[in-house]
Design a protein around this motif. Sequence first.
Motif, PDB file in Angstrom:
ATOM      1  N   LEU A 125      26.482 128.294  26.453  1.00  0.00           N
ATOM      2  CA  LEU A 125      25.321 128.180  26.981  1.00  0.00           C
ATOM      3  C   LEU A 125      24.329 126.897  27.042  1.00  0.00           C
ATOM      4  CD1 LEU A 125      23.837 131.252  24.571  1.00  0.00           C
ATOM      5  CD2 LEU A 125      25.417 131.300  27.170  1.00  0.00           C
ATOM      6  N   LYS A 126      23.573 127.012  28.508  1.00  0.00           N
ATOM      7  CA  LYS A 126      22.569 125.665  27.997  1.00  0.00           C
ATOM      8  C   LYS A 126      21.117 126.566  27.682  1.00  0.00           C
ATOM      9  CE  LYS A 126      20.562 123.481  31.734  1.00  0.00           C
ATOM     10  NZ  LYS A 126      20.090 123.181  33.204  1.00  0.00           N
ATOM     11  N   PHE A 127      20.725 125.757  27.182  1.00  0.00           N
ATOM     12  CA  PHE A 127      19.247 125.519  26.100  1.00  0.00           C
ATOM     13  C   PHE A 127      17.911 124.969  27.200  1.00  0.00           C
ATOM     14  CE2 PHE A 127      22.653 127.582  23.366  1.00  0.00           C
ATOM     15  CZ  PHE A 127      21.842 128.779  23.127  1.00  0.00           C
ATOM     16  N   GLU A 128      17.409 125.715  27.431  1.00  0.00           N
ATOM     17  CA  GLU A 128      15.283 124.674  27.681  1.00  0.00           C
ATOM     18  C   GLU A 128      14.518 125.791  26.405  1.00  0.00           C
ATOM     19  OE1 GLU A 128      15.232 125.763  31.769  1.00  0.00           O
ATOM     20  OE2 GLU A 128      16.558 124.682  32.343  1.00  0.00           O
ATOM     21  N   ARG A 129      13.640 124.714  26.383  1.00  0.00           N
ATOM     22  CA  ARG A 129      12.280 125.045  25.722  1.00  0.00           C
ATOM     23  C   ARG A 129      11.694 125.881  26.839  1.00  0.00           C
ATOM     24  NH1 ARG A 129      11.060 121.633  21.217  1.00  0.00           N
ATOM     25  NH2 ARG A 129       8.688 123.270  21.121  1.00  0.00           N
ATOM     26  N   LEU A 130      11.014 126.901  26.430  1.00  0.00           N
ATOM     27  CA  LEU A 130      10.068 126.885  26.908  1.00  0.00           C
ATOM     28  C   LEU A 130       8.220 126.497  27.016  1.00  0.00           C
ATOM     29  CD1 LEU A 130      10.699 131.342  26.056  1.00  0.00           C
ATOM     30  CD2 LEU A 130      10.326 130.053  28.350  1.00  0.00           C
ATOM     31  N   GLN A 177      10.268 137.553  19.499  1.00  0.00           N
ATOM     32  CA  GLN A 177      10.614 138.360  20.520  1.00  0.00           C
ATOM     33  C   GLN A 177      11.879 137.627  21.775  1.00  0.00           C
ATOM     34  OE1 GLN A 177       7.348 136.532  21.685  1.00  0.00           O
ATOM     35  NE2 GLN A 177       6.030 137.631  20.928  1.00  0.00           N
ATOM     36  N   MET A 178      12.205 138.789  21.891  1.00  0.00           N
ATOM     37  CA  MET A 178      13.304 138.434  23.559  1.00  0.00           C
ATOM     38  C   MET A 178      13.382 139.629  24.341  1.00  0.00           C
ATOM     39  SD  MET A 178      17.137 140.140  21.998  1.00  0.00           S
ATOM     40  CE  MET A 178      17.908 141.019  23.062  1.00  0.00           C
ATOM     41  N   ARG A 179      13.141 138.011  25.480  1.00  0.00           N
ATOM     42  CA  ARG A 179      13.024 139.320  26.615  1.00  0.00           C
ATOM     43  C   ARG A 179      14.439 138.704  27.187  1.00  0.00           C
ATOM     44  NH1 ARG A 179      10.780 135.719  31.481  1.00  0.00           N
ATOM     45  NH2 ARG A 179      10.373 137.807  32.798  1.00  0.00           N
ATOM     46  N   GLN A 180      14.448 140.137  28.276  1.00  0.00           N
ATOM     47  CA  GLN A 180      16.123 139.849  29.400  1.00  0.00           C
ATOM     48  C   GLN A 180      14.958 139.357  30.876  1.00  0.00           C
ATOM     49  OE1 GLN A 180      18.456 143.790  29.613  1.00  0.00           O
ATOM     50  NE2 GLN A 180      19.867 141.887  31.266  1.00  0.00           N
ATOM     51  N   ARG A 181      15.140 138.060  31.080  1.00  0.00           N
ATOM     52  CA  ARG A 181      15.030 137.774  32.811  1.00  0.00           C
ATOM     53  C   ARG A 181      16.315 138.464  34.021  1.00  0.00           C
ATOM     54  NH1 ARG A 181      16.403 132.932  30.423  1.00  0.00           N
ATOM     55  NH2 ARG A 181      17.633 132.059  32.206  1.00  0.00           N
ATOM     56  N   ALA A 182      15.196 138.651  34.998  1.00  0.00           N
ATOM     57  CA  ALA A 182      16.021 138.978  36.193  1.00  0.00           C
ATOM     58  C   ALA A 182      16.391 138.103  37.070  1.00  0.00           C
ATOM     59  CB  ALA A 182      14.979 140.024  37.051  1.00  0.00           C
ATOM     60  N   ASP A 183      16.506 136.976  36.609  1.00  0.00           N
ATOM     61  CA  ASP A 183      17.127 135.527  38.007  1.00  0.00           C
ATOM     62  C   ASP A 183      18.560 136.080  37.163  1.00  0.00           C
ATOM     63  OD1 ASP A 183      16.637 134.557  35.030  1.00  0.00           O
ATOM     64  OD2 ASP A 183      15.856 133.320  36.020  1.00  0.00           O
ATOM     65  N   GLU A 184      19.586 135.342  38.000  1.00  0.00           N
ATOM     66  CA  GLU A 184      20.800 134.947  38.003  1.00  0.00           C
ATOM     67  C   GLU A 184      21.252 133.899  36.771  1.00  0.00           C
ATOM     68  OE1 GLU A 184      22.756 137.648  38.218  1.00  0.00           O
ATOM     69  OE2 GLU A 184      21.711 138.631  39.055  1.00  0.00           O
ATOM     70  N   ASP A 185      20.150 133.000  36.802  1.00  0.00           N
ATOM     71  CA  ASP A 185      20.291 132.239  35.613  1.00  0.00           C
ATOM     72  C   ASP A 185      21.012 132.671  34.090  1.00  0.00           C
ATOM     73  OD1 ASP A 185      20.430 129.872  34.786  1.00  0.00           O
ATOM     74  OD2 ASP A 185      18.322 128.869  35.104  1.00  0.00           O
ATOM     75  N   PRO A 186      22.192 132.149  33.893  1.00  0.00           N
ATOM     76  CA  PRO A 186      22.414 131.782  33.110  1.00  0.00           C
ATOM     77  C   PRO A 186      21.493 131.034  31.275  1.00  0.00           C
ATOM     78  CG  PRO A 186      24.187 130.698  33.692  1.00  0.00           C
ATOM     79  CD  PRO A 186      22.880 131.166  34.699  1.00  0.00           C
ATOM     80  N   THR A 187      20.636 130.229  32.320  1.00  0.00           N
ATOM     81  CA  THR A 187      20.674 129.133  31.107  1.00  0.00           C
ATOM     82  C   THR A 187      19.668 130.426  29.853  1.00  0.00           C
ATOM     83  OG1 THR A 187      20.247 127.614  32.557  1.00  0.00           O
ATOM     84  CG2 THR A 187      18.420 127.301  30.236  1.00  0.00           C
TER      85      THR A 187
END
Length: 149
Positions: A8-13, A36-46
Amino acid sequence: MAEAPQTLKFERLRKRPDFLLAAKAPALSRGAVFIQMRQRADEDPTVRVGFTATKKIGGAVERNRAKRRLREAARLVLPLHARPSHDYVFIARGGTGTREWARLLDDVKTALISLAADLDRGGTKVSRRSNGALHDAAPSSQPDPTVSG
């Protein structure tokens, strides 16, 4: 520790709007951490990860220590339990800076597993009451004891 099944690729918020969106997502408190865990709508697996600590934790030194510990715990645990295309926000609670390291890791691990299991079951949303306590926002056949009248 075991290697993650997929890389998995990780980025900081870092931006406030991302934190505000995560605040509306399912959340769970375990021990000295609130996630808190939020599922994003984009297709980016990051997987995007953010960290915060309020002034209730203490002064800047205590808040920074708590966030450093959360960052390290996330670095160790997230590759094993994170889901692609999700945002995670780790919020320090009282005791995060002084909690025994093994217990803090366990808090993070069990919160991530529980959040993922809730999502798999249909994702009952956890929200905050006006007094700061947590409750399940799914409808219940039982009356709410906090509502007077």
